[in-house]
Design an enzyme around this catalytic site. Structure first.
Site, PDB file in Angstrom:
ATOM      1  N   ASP A 155       0.835  -1.197   0.000  1.00 51.95           N
ATOM      2  CA  ASP A 155       0.000   0.000   0.000  1.00 51.95           C
ATOM      3  C   ASP A 155       0.874   1.254   0.000  1.00 51.95           C
ATOM      4  O   ASP A 155       2.090   1.185   0.217  1.00 51.95           O
ATOM      5  CB  ASP A 155      -0.932  -0.025   1.226  1.00 51.95           C
ATOM      6  CG  ASP A 155      -2.302   0.560   0.903  1.00 51.95           C
ATOM      7  OD1 ASP A 155      -2.394   1.409   0.005  1.00 51.95           O
ATOM      8  OD2 ASP A 155      -3.284   0.164   1.564  1.00 51.95           O
ATOM      9  N   ASP A 216     -10.892   2.220  -3.428  1.00 53.42           N
ATOM     10  CA  ASP A 216     -11.258   0.882  -2.954  1.00 53.42           C
ATOM     11  C   ASP A 216     -12.678   0.525  -3.387  1.00 53.42           C
ATOM     12  O   ASP A 216     -13.573   1.366  -3.355  1.00 53.42           O
ATOM     13  CB  ASP A 216     -11.255   0.842  -1.418  1.00 53.42           C
ATOM     14  CG  ASP A 216      -9.852   0.850  -0.839  1.00 53.42           C
ATOM     15  OD1 ASP A 216      -8.871   0.905  -1.596  1.00 53.42           O
ATOM     16  OD2 ASP A 216      -9.757   0.798   0.409  1.00 53.42           O
TER      17      ASP A 216
END
Ligand SMILES: *[C@@H]1O[C@H](CO)[C@@H](O)[C@H](O)[C@H]1NC(C)=O
Ligand SMILES: *[C@@H]1O[C@H](CO)[C@@H](O)[C@H](O)[C@H]1NC(C)=O
Ligand SMILES: *[C@@H]1O[C@H](CO)[C@@H](O)[C@H](O)[C@H]1NC(C)=O
Ligand SMILES: *[C@@H]1O[C@H](CO)[C@@H](O)[C@H](O)[C@H]1NC(C)=O
Ligand SMILES: *[C@@H]1O[C@H](CO)[C@@H](O)[C@H](O)[C@H]1NC(C)=O
Length: 405
Positions: A155, A216
Site C-alpha cells: 500500500d 477501494d
C-alpha cells in the site's frame, strides 16, 4: 462508433511493443484468489474474533486444515492465492526488527497447496496504522520470502512525498527480486500519484505485477459503476499498458456479499473478465448463495479473464444507457459485453451491428456466437453484416464470445 472502433484497433496493434513487464515470471495471466479486506477489514484476530478469523481459513472452526477456501469447493478453479491484507506486524519496530509472523495466522499449517499473500506499506505505517516497511524494505522482503509468501500487496499510505513513494515502490520491487523467490508484487502506486501527477505506466509496469488506479471497491452498485466508468474514461492511457506480467487492478470481487443484486453481480464478473482484472474475491466463503458460487466458478468467464493473449478490453460505445465493450482474445476470438445502465423500466433490447466489433474483424466473414452470462445460450452462426439484438435487464450485462469461422 465505427471511428471509435478503428481507433481502438490501432491502439491495440501497437501495444505490445510499448510495455516491458516486470521480469519475475509470475502473473502472466491476472492472479486469482481471495482477500479478506472488503468483507472482513482487519477483523482477523483469531483470539478476539474467532468467527471472523475462521471465515478466512477454517471451516466451522475445525482445525483440520480444511479451511473456508477448501470447504467451499472453490479452491480448485479460482483460488490460487490466499491473500491476507491485515499486515505482518513487526517485532521490536523501534529496533527495526524483522516483521513478526503474526498471531493472526494460527492456521497456516492448514494452507497446504494454497499460496500465501501478505500486506505491507511503502511508508512508516500502513493505512490502518500498523508498522509499514519504510527503512526495512530488504529485511521485510527477505522475511516474507522466508515465510513462503507468494504475493505482496504493498500500500502507499504515509509517504511524505511523491519521490519517497516512487523510490519506495521501486526499492521494494528490487528487494523482492533479490530474495530470488518469485513474488507477485501488487502496487497502489498510480492511485497515490494521481491526484498530483500523471503516472508513468511504462515505469510502473517495469516494477509491479498489478497496480490499483482508483478508489477501494465497496459492497455496492455505486462502487462497481464508478470503477467501470473511471476505467472507460481513462482507457486511452491504461488499456494499452496491460499484458502478461502487468495488469490494471480495479480491486476485489464483492460477489457473494450483501450489496449487489444478481444482475449487478453478473455485471461485475463479466466486466472484470473484460478488463483483464486480477480476480480476488472478498467474501465469506462459508455463507454464499449457490448462484454466487456458480458465477464465481463459471469456467467460461474465467477463461476469458485468463485469456493468454493478455489484452485488456475497452468500451467501444456508450449509446444512451447501453454500453458495448469488447476484449480481443487469443485465436482471433472476441469477448463482448452489453451492459444496460438504465435503472428504470425493466429489460431492454440493444441492437448492434457485428461490423462494429473488432474494427470489423471480429466476425469476418462469419463467426459463432456463444452467450456466457447471465445464462449460457447458443446464438449460432452469424456473418459480419448481421445485427444482434440482446435483451438486458437493468444494471445487468450479457457476455458473449465470438469465435471466427
Ligand atoms: C530478478 O530480475 C532479473 C532481471 O530482470 C530476472 O531475470 C529474474 O528472473 C528476477 N528474479 C526474480 C526472483 O524476480
Ligand atoms: C518515515 O519517518 C521518517 C522520520 O520521521 C521520515 O524522515 C521519513 O520520510 C518517513 N518515511 C516516509 C516514506 O514518509
Ligand atoms: C532506495 O534505495 C536507494 C539505493 O539503495 C537509497 O539511496 C534510497 O534512500 C532508497 N529509498 C527509499 C525510499 O527507501
Ligand atoms: C517513463 O518511464 C520510462 C521508463 O522508466 C522512461 O523511459 C520514460 O522516459 C518515462 N516517461 C516520462 C514521460 O517521464
Ligand atoms: C427483445 O427482442 C426480442 C426478439 O425480437 C423479443 O422477443 C423481446 O420481446 C424483446 N424484448 C423487449 C423488452 O422488448
Amino acid at each position: 462508433m465505427a471511428a471509435a472502433a478503428a481507433r481502438w484497433a490501432l491502439v491495440a496493434a501497437v501495444v505490445v511493443a510499448l510495455a516491458v513487464a516486470l521480469d519475475n515470471g509470475v502473473a502472466r495471466t491476472p492472479p486469482m484468489g481471495w482477500l479478506h479486506w472488503e468483507r472482513f477489514l482487519c477483523g482477523t484476530d483469531c483470539a478476539a474474533e474467532p468467527d471472523r478469523c475462521r471465515a478466512a481459513v477454517h471451516r466451522d472452526g475445525r482445525r483440520d486444515g480444511r479451511g473456508g477456501l477448501e470447504g467451499s469447493g472453490l479452491r480448485v478453479r479460482l483460488h490460487r492465492r490466499l491473500l491476507d491484507g491485515a499486515h505482518a506486524g513487526r517485532a521490536g519496530p523501534a529496533a527495526g526488527g524483522p516483521p513478526a509472523f503474526p498471531q493472526r495466522y494460527p492456521c497456516t499449517g492448514g494452507l497446504q497447496g494454497l499460496k500465501l499473500g501478505i500486506y505491507s506499506d511503502v511508508g512508516n505505517t500502513t493505512c490502518a496504522g500498523f508498522p509499514g516497511s519504510y527503512g526495512h524494505y530488504e529485511l521485510d522482503a527477505q522475511t516474507f520470502a522466508s515465510w513462503g509468501v507468494d504475493l505482496l500487496k504493498f500500500d502507499g499510505c504515509n509517504a511524505d512525498s511523491l519521490e519517497l513513494l516512487a523510490e519506495g515502490y521501486r526499492n521494494m520491487s528490487l528487494a523482492l527480486n533479490k530474495t530470488g523467490r518469485p513474488i507477485v508484487y501488487s502496487c497502489e502506486w498510480p492511485f497515490y500519484l494521481r491526484p498530483m501527477q500523471q503516472p508513468n505506466y511504462t515505469e510502473i509496469k517495469q516494477y509491479c505485477n498489478h497496480w490499483r488506479n482508483f478508489y477501494d471497491v465497496y459492497d455496492s452498485w455505486n462502487s462497481i459503476k464508478s470503477i467501470m466508468e473511471w476505467t472507460a474514461l481513462h482507457q486511452d492511457s491504461i488499456v494499452k499498458i496491460a499484458g502478461p506480467g502487468g495488469w490494471n487492478d480495479p480491486d476485489m470481487l464483492v460477489i457473494g456479499n450483501f450489496g449487489l443484486s444478481w444482475e449487478q453481480a453478473v455485471t461485475q464478473m463479466a466486466m472484470w473478465a473484460i478488463m483483464a482484472a486480477p480476480l480476488f474475491m472478498s467474501n465469506d466463503l462459508r455463507h454464499m448463495k449457490p448462484e454466487a458460487k456458480w458465477l464465481l466458478q463459471n469456467k467460461e468467464v474465467i477463461a476469458i479473464n485468463q485469456d493468454p493473449l493478455g489484452k485488456q478490453g475497452y468500451r467501444i460505445t456508450k449509446d444512451k444507457n447501453f454500453e458495448l465493450w469488447e476484449r480481443p482474445l487469443s485465436d482471433r476470438a472476441y469477448a463482448v459485453a452489453v451492459l444496460n445502465q438504465q435503472e428504470i423500466g425493466g429489460p431492454q433490447n440493444f441492437t448492434f451491428s457485428l461490423t462494429f466489433l473488432g474494427n470489423g474483424l471480429a466476425c469476418n466473414p462469419a463467426c459463432c456466437i456463444q452467450q456466457i452470462l447471465p445464462t449460457s445460450r447458443d446464438w449460432g452462426v452469424h456473418n459480419w453484416v448481421s445485427s444482434l439484438s440482446v435483451e438486458v435487464n437493468p444494471t445487468g450485462t450479457v457476455l458473449l464470445k465470438l469465435v471466427p469461422l
